[in-house]
Each structure stands twice: as C-alpha cells, then as structure tokens.
Design a protein around this motif. Structure first.
Motif, PDB file in Angstrom:
ATOM      1  N   GLY A 185       0.802  -1.217   0.000  1.00  0.00           N
ATOM      2  CA  GLY A 185       0.000   0.000   0.000  1.00  0.00           C
ATOM      3  C   GLY A 185       0.830   1.260   0.000  1.00  0.00           C
ATOM      4  O   GLY A 185       0.282   2.358  -0.091  1.00  0.00           O
ATOM      5  N   ILE A 186       2.150   1.129   0.132  1.00  0.00           N
ATOM      6  CA  ILE A 186       3.057   2.280   0.046  1.00  0.00           C
ATOM      7  C   ILE A 186       3.952   2.038  -1.151  1.00  0.00           C
ATOM      8  O   ILE A 186       4.595   0.998  -1.245  1.00  0.00           O
ATOM      9  CB  ILE A 186       3.889   2.449   1.331  1.00  0.00           C
ATOM     10  CG1 ILE A 186       2.991   2.702   2.526  1.00  0.00           C
ATOM     11  CG2 ILE A 186       4.889   3.581   1.162  1.00  0.00           C
ATOM     12  CD1 ILE A 186       3.711   2.769   3.843  1.00  0.00           C
ATOM     13  N   ASN A 242       0.819  10.763  13.461  1.00  0.00           N
ATOM     14  CA  ASN A 242       1.957  10.394  12.610  1.00  0.00           C
ATOM     15  C   ASN A 242       1.483   9.772  11.303  1.00  0.00           C
ATOM     16  O   ASN A 242       2.023  10.072  10.236  1.00  0.00           O
ATOM     17  CB  ASN A 242       2.882   9.421  13.339  1.00  0.00           C
ATOM     18  CG  ASN A 242       3.751  10.109  14.360  1.00  0.00           C
ATOM     19  OD1 ASN A 242       3.934  11.313  14.322  1.00  0.00           O
ATOM     20  ND2 ASN A 242       4.273   9.334  15.276  1.00  0.00           N
ATOM     21  N   ALA A 243       0.488   8.897  11.385  1.00  0.00           N
ATOM     22  CA  ALA A 243      -0.032   8.264  10.178  1.00  0.00           C
ATOM     23  C   ALA A 243      -0.679   9.298   9.254  1.00  0.00           C
ATOM     24  O   ALA A 243      -0.504   9.240   8.034  1.00  0.00           O
ATOM     25  CB  ALA A 243      -1.037   7.183  10.551  1.00  0.00           C
ATOM     26  N   LEU A 244      -1.396  10.253   9.826  1.00  0.00           N
ATOM     27  CA  LEU A 244      -2.011  11.297   9.005  1.00  0.00           C
ATOM     28  C   LEU A 244      -0.959  12.175   8.333  1.00  0.00           C
ATOM     29  O   LEU A 244      -1.130  12.580   7.177  1.00  0.00           O
ATOM     30  CB  LEU A 244      -2.965  12.138   9.849  1.00  0.00           C
ATOM     31  CG  LEU A 244      -4.227  11.431  10.328  1.00  0.00           C
ATOM     32  CD1 LEU A 244      -5.016  12.327  11.273  1.00  0.00           C
ATOM     33  CD2 LEU A 244      -5.076  10.996   9.157  1.00  0.00           C
ATOM     34  N   MET A 245       0.123  12.455   9.021  1.00  0.00           N
ATOM     35  CA  MET A 245       1.198  13.248   8.420  1.00  0.00           C
ATOM     36  C   MET A 245       1.883  12.461   7.299  1.00  0.00           C
ATOM     37  O   MET A 245       2.273  13.022   6.272  1.00  0.00           O
ATOM     38  CB  MET A 245       2.230  13.664   9.478  1.00  0.00           C
ATOM     39  CG  MET A 245       1.695  14.573  10.559  1.00  0.00           C
ATOM     40  SD  MET A 245       1.010  16.112   9.959  1.00  0.00           S
ATOM     41  CE  MET A 245      -0.689  15.933  10.439  1.00  0.00           C
ATOM     42  N   PHE A 246       1.983  11.159   7.484  1.00  0.00           N
ATOM     43  CA  PHE A 246       2.551  10.287   6.451  1.00  0.00           C
ATOM     44  C   PHE A 246       1.642  10.258   5.222  1.00  0.00           C
ATOM     45  O   PHE A 246       2.109  10.315   4.088  1.00  0.00           O
ATOM     46  CB  PHE A 246       2.738   8.878   7.034  1.00  0.00           C
ATOM     47  CG  PHE A 246       3.717   8.022   6.305  1.00  0.00           C
ATOM     48  CD1 PHE A 246       5.080   8.256   6.388  1.00  0.00           C
ATOM     49  CD2 PHE A 246       3.288   6.948   5.545  1.00  0.00           C
ATOM     50  CE1 PHE A 246       5.987   7.450   5.732  1.00  0.00           C
ATOM     51  CE2 PHE A 246       4.173   6.131   4.884  1.00  0.00           C
ATOM     52  CZ  PHE A 246       5.536   6.395   4.971  1.00  0.00           C
ATOM     53  N   MET A 247       0.334  10.198   5.459  1.00  0.00           N
ATOM     54  CA  MET A 247      -0.620  10.232   4.353  1.00  0.00           C
ATOM     55  C   MET A 247      -0.589  11.575   3.641  1.00  0.00           C
ATOM     56  O   MET A 247      -0.717  11.644   2.414  1.00  0.00           O
ATOM     57  CB  MET A 247      -2.034   9.948   4.860  1.00  0.00           C
ATOM     58  CG  MET A 247      -2.278   8.511   5.211  1.00  0.00           C
ATOM     59  SD  MET A 247      -3.949   8.204   5.804  1.00  0.00           S
ATOM     60  CE  MET A 247      -4.862   8.336   4.288  1.00  0.00           C
ATOM     61  N   LEU A 248      -0.430  12.647   4.402  1.00  0.00           N
ATOM     62  CA  LEU A 248      -0.336  13.985   3.805  1.00  0.00           C
ATOM     63  C   LEU A 248       0.889  14.086   2.912  1.00  0.00           C
ATOM     64  O   LEU A 248       0.821  14.643   1.811  1.00  0.00           O
ATOM     65  CB  LEU A 248      -0.302  15.052   4.895  1.00  0.00           C
ATOM     66  CG  LEU A 248      -0.190  16.491   4.434  1.00  0.00           C
ATOM     67  CD1 LEU A 248      -1.399  16.884   3.599  1.00  0.00           C
ATOM     68  CD2 LEU A 248      -0.027  17.415   5.627  1.00  0.00           C
ATOM     69  N   VAL A 250       0.506   6.531  -0.752  1.00  0.00           N
ATOM     70  CA  VAL A 250       0.063   5.785   0.424  1.00  0.00           C
ATOM     71  C   VAL A 250      -1.417   5.497   0.209  1.00  0.00           C
ATOM     72  O   VAL A 250      -2.219   6.418   0.083  1.00  0.00           O
ATOM     73  CB  VAL A 250       0.281   6.586   1.722  1.00  0.00           C
ATOM     74  CG1 VAL A 250      -0.166   5.782   2.920  1.00  0.00           C
ATOM     75  CG2 VAL A 250       1.736   6.990   1.861  1.00  0.00           C
ATOM     76  N   GLU A 251      -1.786   4.229   0.158  1.00  0.00           N
ATOM     77  CA  GLU A 251      -3.119   3.846  -0.290  1.00  0.00           C
ATOM     78  C   GLU A 251      -4.184   3.808   0.796  1.00  0.00           C
ATOM     79  O   GLU A 251      -5.358   3.797   0.497  1.00  0.00           O
ATOM     80  CB  GLU A 251      -3.061   2.507  -1.004  1.00  0.00           C
ATOM     81  CG  GLU A 251      -2.329   2.598  -2.309  1.00  0.00           C
ATOM     82  CD  GLU A 251      -2.298   1.293  -3.054  1.00  0.00           C
ATOM     83  OE1 GLU A 251      -2.946   0.327  -2.603  1.00  0.00           O
ATOM     84  OE2 GLU A 251      -1.615   1.247  -4.080  1.00  0.00           O
ATOM     85  N   GLY A 252      -3.827   3.750   2.042  1.00  0.00           N
ATOM     86  CA  GLY A 252      -4.855   3.694   3.074  1.00  0.00           C
ATOM     87  C   GLY A 252      -4.289   4.046   4.437  1.00  0.00           C
ATOM     88  O   GLY A 252      -3.075   4.180   4.626  1.00  0.00           O
ATOM     89  N   PHE A 253      -5.208   4.197   5.394  1.00  0.00           N
ATOM     90  CA  PHE A 253      -4.779   4.592   6.727  1.00  0.00           C
ATOM     91  C   PHE A 253      -3.933   3.507   7.393  1.00  0.00           C
ATOM     92  O   PHE A 253      -2.953   3.813   8.064  1.00  0.00           O
ATOM     93  CB  PHE A 253      -5.990   4.920   7.600  1.00  0.00           C
ATOM     94  CG  PHE A 253      -5.602   5.350   8.979  1.00  0.00           C
ATOM     95  CD1 PHE A 253      -5.102   6.613   9.197  1.00  0.00           C
ATOM     96  CD2 PHE A 253      -5.707   4.478  10.042  1.00  0.00           C
ATOM     97  CE1 PHE A 253      -4.715   7.008  10.467  1.00  0.00           C
ATOM     98  CE2 PHE A 253      -5.329   4.862  11.304  1.00  0.00           C
ATOM     99  CZ  PHE A 253      -4.826   6.137  11.523  1.00  0.00           C
ATOM    100  N   GLY A 279       3.455   2.107   8.031  1.00  0.00           N
ATOM    101  CA  GLY A 279       4.624   2.755   7.443  1.00  0.00           C
ATOM    102  C   GLY A 279       5.239   3.792   8.356  1.00  0.00           C
ATOM    103  O   GLY A 279       6.463   3.867   8.489  1.00  0.00           O
ATOM    104  N   SER A 280       4.400   4.590   9.007  1.00  0.00           N
ATOM    105  CA  SER A 280       4.944   5.608   9.906  1.00  0.00           C
ATOM    106  C   SER A 280       5.587   4.977  11.141  1.00  0.00           C
ATOM    107  O   SER A 280       6.600   5.464  11.633  1.00  0.00           O
ATOM    108  CB  SER A 280       3.860   6.606  10.309  1.00  0.00           C
ATOM    109  OG  SER A 280       2.867   5.994  11.092  1.00  0.00           O
ATOM    110  N   LEU A 281       5.003   3.878  11.625  1.00  0.00           N
ATOM    111  CA  LEU A 281       5.609   3.172  12.765  1.00  0.00           C
ATOM    112  C   LEU A 281       6.974   2.602  12.399  1.00  0.00           C
ATOM    113  O   LEU A 281       7.954   2.765  13.155  1.00  0.00           O
ATOM    114  CB  LEU A 281       4.697   2.046  13.244  1.00  0.00           C
ATOM    115  CG  LEU A 281       3.559   2.414  14.159  1.00  0.00           C
ATOM    116  CD1 LEU A 281       2.650   1.217  14.380  1.00  0.00           C
ATOM    117  CD2 LEU A 281       4.081   2.925  15.477  1.00  0.00           C
TER     118      LEU A 281
END
Length: 110
Positions: free
Chosen positions: A24-25, A71-77, A87-90, A96-98
């Motif tokens: 997904g990434i 962190n995940a939202l910033m990665f998606m941004l 990045v395909e999903g939450f 990925g951010s972890l």
C-alpha cells in the motif's frame, strides 16, 4: 554538512525499504524518496505541531496513543503532496509511519 547529507540519503533508503515492506506504500524511484524526506521534514516541522496542539485533549485521553494516528495522518499527507510517493490507506500509513519511526530511531543512534 556531510552528516546532514548522509542522514538524508539514509532516510531516503529507509523510505524505499518501508515501501518494500508495507503493502500500500509505493515509491517510484530514489529521487522521489529523497523528495519525500524533504516533504516529511516540512510537514513535521510546520503542520504537525499545530495538529498536536489541537488534538491535545484526545491525546491525553488516549494516554498518547493518538499521536500514532497523527503520525499516520502526516505520512498520508506527505503521500498526497509528493509526486512519485503513494500511500493507499490509513492502515498502510500507520504501519509505514511506525516502521519509519523505528528505523529512523536506529539510524539516529548510529
């Protein structure tokens, strides 16, 4: 100066490695990964503190676990902003951010 460039290259390699591990990434090439490093640094420097202040009550109620969501939202941004990085999903963003956080912690220790 050499230390900064070396760290930047290592983070780009880590982003490629995380994209290889997490479905997904996707990263198109090394240049895109280097651009992701810049975008993530800018997002974490300017947008993330503002979001953390706004969501502070939720973060306190969840005993800090909501910071993983931030962190995940910033990665998606970063995936939304950066061409060649998707990045395909939450769930992919969260994992990925972890992983990127854990690997970057190891790079900083070295």
């Amino acid at each position: 100066m050499l230390n900064i460039i070396l760290r930047w290259l290592l983070y780009a390699l880590l982003i490629i490695f995380v994209s290889w591990l997490v479905p997904g990434i996707e990263v198109d090439n090394f240049l895109s990964a280097m651009f992701v490093c810049i975008i993530l640094a800018l997002v974490n420097a300017f947008i993330k503190p503002f979001v953390q202040i706004i969501t502070l009550p939720v973060t306190i109620l969840t005993l800090g676990l909501f910071s993983l969501v931030i962190n995940a939202l910033m990665f998606m941004l970063a995936g939304w902003i950066t061409p060649g990085f998707e990045v395909e999903g939450f769930l992919s963003a969260l994992l990925g951010s972890l992983l990127l956080s854990l690997f970057s912690l190891a790079v900083n220790k070295i």
